[in-house]
Design a protein around this motif. Structure first.
Motif, short mmCIF file in Angstrom:
data_model
loop_
_atom_site.label_atom_id
_atom_site.label_comp_id
_atom_site.label_asym_id
_atom_site.label_seq_id
_atom_site.Cartn_x
_atom_site.Cartn_y
_atom_site.Cartn_z
N ALA A 102 1.01 -1.29 -0.19
CA ALA A 102 -0.04 -0.11 0.00
C ALA A 102 0.83 1.25 0.05
O ALA A 102 0.60 2.15 -0.76
N GLN A 103 1.99 1.11 0.75
CA GLN A 103 2.88 2.29 0.68
C GLN A 103 3.59 2.43 -0.31
O GLN A 103 3.95 3.68 -0.85
N ALA A 104 3.90 1.25 -1.16
CA ALA A 104 4.42 1.55 -2.60
C ALA A 104 3.50 2.05 -3.72
O ALA A 104 3.83 2.23 -4.84
N GLY A 105 2.14 1.99 -3.37
CA GLY A 105 1.26 2.22 -4.31
C GLY A 105 0.81 1.12 -5.21
O GLY A 105 0.13 1.18 -6.11
N LEU A 106 1.13 -0.46 -4.63
CA LEU A 106 0.67 -1.41 -5.59
C LEU A 106 -0.49 -1.83 -5.15
O LEU A 106 -1.29 -2.80 -5.68
N LEU A 107 -1.14 -1.42 -3.89
CA LEU A 107 -2.00 -1.89 -3.23
C LEU A 107 -3.06 -0.81 -2.85
O LEU A 107 -2.47 -0.01 -2.13
N ALA A 108 -4.30 -0.75 -3.08
CA ALA A 108 -5.25 0.33 -2.79
C ALA A 108 -5.16 0.35 -1.03
O ALA A 108 -5.42 -0.46 -0.49
N VAL A 109 -5.63 1.63 -0.65
CA VAL A 109 -5.63 1.49 1.03
C VAL A 109 -6.96 0.96 1.30
O VAL A 109 -6.93 -0.02 2.28
N GLN A 110 -7.88 0.99 0.57
CA GLN A 110 -9.15 0.16 0.75
C GLN A 110 -8.81 -1.20 0.63
O GLN A 110 -9.48 -2.26 1.66
N GLU A 111 -8.12 -1.72 -0.38
CA GLU A 111 -7.85 -3.22 -0.43
C GLU A 111 -6.83 -3.53 1.01
O GLU A 111 -7.01 -4.78 1.40
N GLN A 112 -5.87 -2.85 1.28
CA GLN A 112 -5.42 -3.35 2.39
C GLN A 112 -6.08 -3.19 3.79
O GLN A 112 -5.93 -4.09 4.35
N GLN A 113 -7.06 -2.47 3.68
CA GLN A 113 -8.00 -2.50 4.79
C GLN A 113 -8.82 -3.84 4.87
O GLN A 113 -9.20 -4.36 6.08
N VAL A 114 -9.23 -4.22 3.76
CA VAL A 114 -9.92 -5.45 3.71
C VAL A 114 -9.05 -6.79 4.03
O VAL A 114 -9.62 -7.58 4.94
N ILE A 115 -7.73 -6.68 3.74
CA ILE A 115 -7.02 -7.69 4.35
C ILE A 115 -7.00 -7.63 5.99
O ILE A 115 -6.81 -8.64 6.44
N GLU A 116 -6.74 -6.50 6.34
CA GLU A 116 -6.59 -6.28 7.88
C GLU A 116 -7.93 -6.96 8.45
O GLU A 116 -7.75 -7.62 9.46
N ASN A 117 -9.10 -6.53 7.88
CA ASN A 117 -10.26 -6.84 8.42
C ASN A 117 -10.51 -8.40 8.40
O ASN A 117 -11.19 -8.95 9.12
N VAL A 118 -10.12 -9.12 7.35
CA VAL A 118 -10.16 -10.70 7.36
C VAL A 118 -9.47 -11.26 8.46
O VAL A 118 -9.94 -12.00 8.87
N PHE A 119 -8.18 -10.70 8.84
CA PHE A 119 -7.43 -11.38 9.86
C PHE A 119 -8.07 -10.88 11.29
O PHE A 119 -7.78 -11.62 12.23
N GLU A 120 -9.00 -9.94 11.39
CA GLU A 120 -9.42 -9.33 12.56
C GLU A 120 -10.80 -10.11 12.76
O GLU A 120 -11.32 -10.17 13.85
N LEU A 121 -11.03 -11.34 11.91
CA LEU A 121 -12.33 -11.80 12.12
C LEU A 121 -12.07 -12.90 13.19
O LEU A 121 -13.11 -13.27 13.82
N ASP A 122 -10.88 -13.11 13.55
CA ASP A 122 -10.76 -14.21 14.58
C ASP A 122 -10.53 -13.45 15.92
O ASP A 122 -10.62 -14.36 16.75
N THR A 123 -10.72 -12.18 15.98
CA THR A 123 -10.54 -11.63 17.25
C THR A 123 -11.58 -10.66 17.52
O THR A 123 -12.08 -10.39 18.66
N ARG A 124 -12.47 -10.18 16.47
CA ARG A 124 -13.53 -9.46 16.59
C ARG A 124 -14.84 -10.60 17.14
O ARG A 124 -15.06 -11.58 16.59
N THR A 125 -15.39 -10.05 18.22
CA THR A 125 -16.84 -10.86 18.50
C THR A 125 -18.09 -10.29 17.75
O THR A 125 -17.77 -9.26 17.07
N VAL A 126 -18.98 -11.12 17.86
CA VAL A 126 -20.18 -10.81 16.99
C VAL A 126 -20.94 -9.42 17.50
O VAL A 126 -21.46 -8.80 16.67
N GLU A 127 -20.63 -9.20 18.61
CA GLU A 127 -21.12 -7.75 19.19
C GLU A 127 -20.56 -6.63 18.29
O GLU A 127 -21.20 -5.64 18.40
N SER A 128 -19.45 -6.70 17.92
CA SER A 128 -18.88 -5.60 17.09
C SER A 128 -19.70 -5.33 15.79
O SER A 128 -19.50 -4.53 15.18
N ALA A 129 -20.32 -6.19 15.34
CA ALA A 129 -21.02 -6.22 14.10
C ALA A 129 -22.56 -6.46 13.97
O ALA A 129 -23.11 -6.26 13.04
N MET A 130 -23.17 -6.65 15.14
CA MET A 130 -24.51 -6.91 15.14
C MET A 130 -25.46 -5.84 15.05
O MET A 130 -24.89 -4.72 15.51
#
Length: 438
Positions: free
Chosen positions: A190-218
């Motif tokens: 993302a810093q090199a401009g090869l990945l959009a900031v929104q796409e980087q955020q999606v990748i981070e969000n995927v890995f947060e699925l194991d730590t976020r509880t259902v209460e954070s999205a309900m």
């Protein structure tokens, strides 16, 4: 030895040393994942490079033997090779003894500089820029050298293995790619401009699925639109018209007595057929579906697995007292993953103001809060006792926050701006000059 011949030999030694330096750095810096991709595409050289990376001892032993041999030969051949030239230049301005001394030093410095520049710095910098492409070129010749120097390699590699075992050091490189590695690569892209900031955020969000509880999205309890079994046809029609949704929870007398759920398309179909949509008639069983009930401590990753196993995309969340605390859908989870890439029309939970402050919804997931203010989410105090900004304030203040309550953490001031009953609606977050305080 004639000077031209000596200079030619020195040039060959520099080239040999440059090849060895390049081979060493290229093999060490080559990314295993990239080599594996090349090997899967049918490149035999990449396969051989991968085999060497698994057990690189013999490879680097050859490199060290070669580099030391070149260094010794370079010292023998290069000693004073340029001294006569420098002496002839200096003998007109210095005494013969001084000219000889200065000429020797100048010759030594020149030859050493050539070796440092062309056999060390330049090839290593080159290998760091494009390690995979270069390692494919050098792996073939290096395998021949490994074969030719096998006796010496066997001795030195055996001695090195003895030292490694004596100090109980690992003998193989850890090639596991962790989530932290992937996130670091995504951030670098993302810093090199090869990945959009929104796409980087999606990748981070995927890995947060194991730590976020259902209460954070309900959808929280007070926002649930539900139908009662004894609601009349007119009441159901009115509620659907005023609060349209794709799915409605069905309860008996009150929200904590969950019976099931109905899909809006099923209700619309009966309306189009001029049939009653009352849930207490004899056809109600055809409309009401069994609902998936999940505990409030599940992570988003776990609820996705529950959806998959139950072939459902809608679930009711209950706490340890069997009270309904919210509902969650597959779309809620996907919206959490996709972030700003989806639902651009929805009201944002975090709004950056012109003065640099943030206006945040009390239900904003605490991970999003930490990311917005550029704070370390792992350093949050009492981590695991809350999922939202409102929960963070409650835990930190040890009471139900009131309007104008403030809290300072990680160089930011959190001020409660609006409270609806006991629910925190809005929080103003501003940067402060004082240091970190929990």
């Amino acid at each position: 030895m004639e000077s031209p011949l000596t200079l030619g030999l020195i040039l060959l030694l520099i080239l040999a040393s440059a090849f060895l330096s390049l081979s060493e750095i290229a093999m060490a810096a080559a990314r295993r994942l990239r080599l594996q991709q090349l090997a899967d595409a049918g490149d035999a050289r990449a396969t051989r490079a991968l085999e060497i990376q698994v057990r690189p001892g013999n490879y680097f032993t050859v490199v060290q033997i070669g580099q030391n041999m070149v260094a010794i030969l370079g010292g023998i051949v290069g000693e004073g090779v340029l001294t006569p030239w420098f002496v002839s230049l200096l003998e007109h301005v210095a005494s013969p003894k001084a000219a000889a001394t200065i000429g020797f030093v100048a010759s030594f410095a020149t030859v050493t500089s050539l070796f440092v520049l062309f056999s060390d710095l330049f090839p290593k910098r080159l290998a760091m820029v494009s390690p995979e492409a270069l390692v494919l070129r050098v792996v073939g010749p290096m395998r021949w050298f490994m074969f030719l120097l096998r006796p010496a390699v066997w001795v030195f590699d055996g001695l090195a293995n003895l030292l490694i075992r004596a100090f109980r050091l690992p003998t193989e490189r850890d090639e596991r790619v962790t989530s932290a590695d992937i996130l670091a690569m995504a951030e670098a892209s993302a810093q090199a401009g090869l990945l959009a900031v929104q796409e980087q955020q999606v990748i981070e969000n995927v890995f947060e699925l194991d730590t976020r509880t259902v209460e954070s999205a309900m959808t929280t309890r007070e926002r649930i639109v539900y139908l009662l079994l004894d609601d009349s046809d007119e009441q159901i029609r009115s509620r659907i018209a005023s609060q349209p949704h794709s799915t409605y929870l069905v309860c008996d007398q009150h929200i904590d007595q969950v019976v099931g759920y109905v899909d809006a398309p099923d209700l619309f179909q009966r309306v189009l057929q001029n049939e009653s949509i009352s849930l207490n008639d004899r056809f109600a069983g055809e409309l009401i579906r069994k609902v998936l009930i999940v505990p409030d401590r599940l992570t988003l990753s776990e609820v996705l697995e529950q959806f998959r196993q139950a072939h459902e995309d809608f679930a009711v969340i209950v706490n340890e007292y069997s009270l309904v605390v919210g509902i969650i859908t597959l779309n809620d989870v996907m919206s959490t993953v996709m972030g700003s890439l989806v639902a651009p029309g929805d009201e944002e939970q975090i709004v950056r103001r012109d003065d640099g402050s943030w206006l945040m919804d009390g239900l904003t997931p605490i991970g999003d809060v930490a990311r917005a203010i550029d704070a370390d989410a792992t350093a949050l105090p009492h981590r695991g006792q809350y999922d939202t900004l409102a929960g963070f304030l409650m835990v930190m203040l040890r009471r139900i926050p009131r309007r104008t309550d403030t809290l300072t953490w990680a160089g930011h001031c959190f001020e409660v701006m609006d409270v609806d009953g006991y629910k925190i609606d809005q929080v103003m977050v501003t940067r402060v000059d004082e240091g970190h305080r929990e």
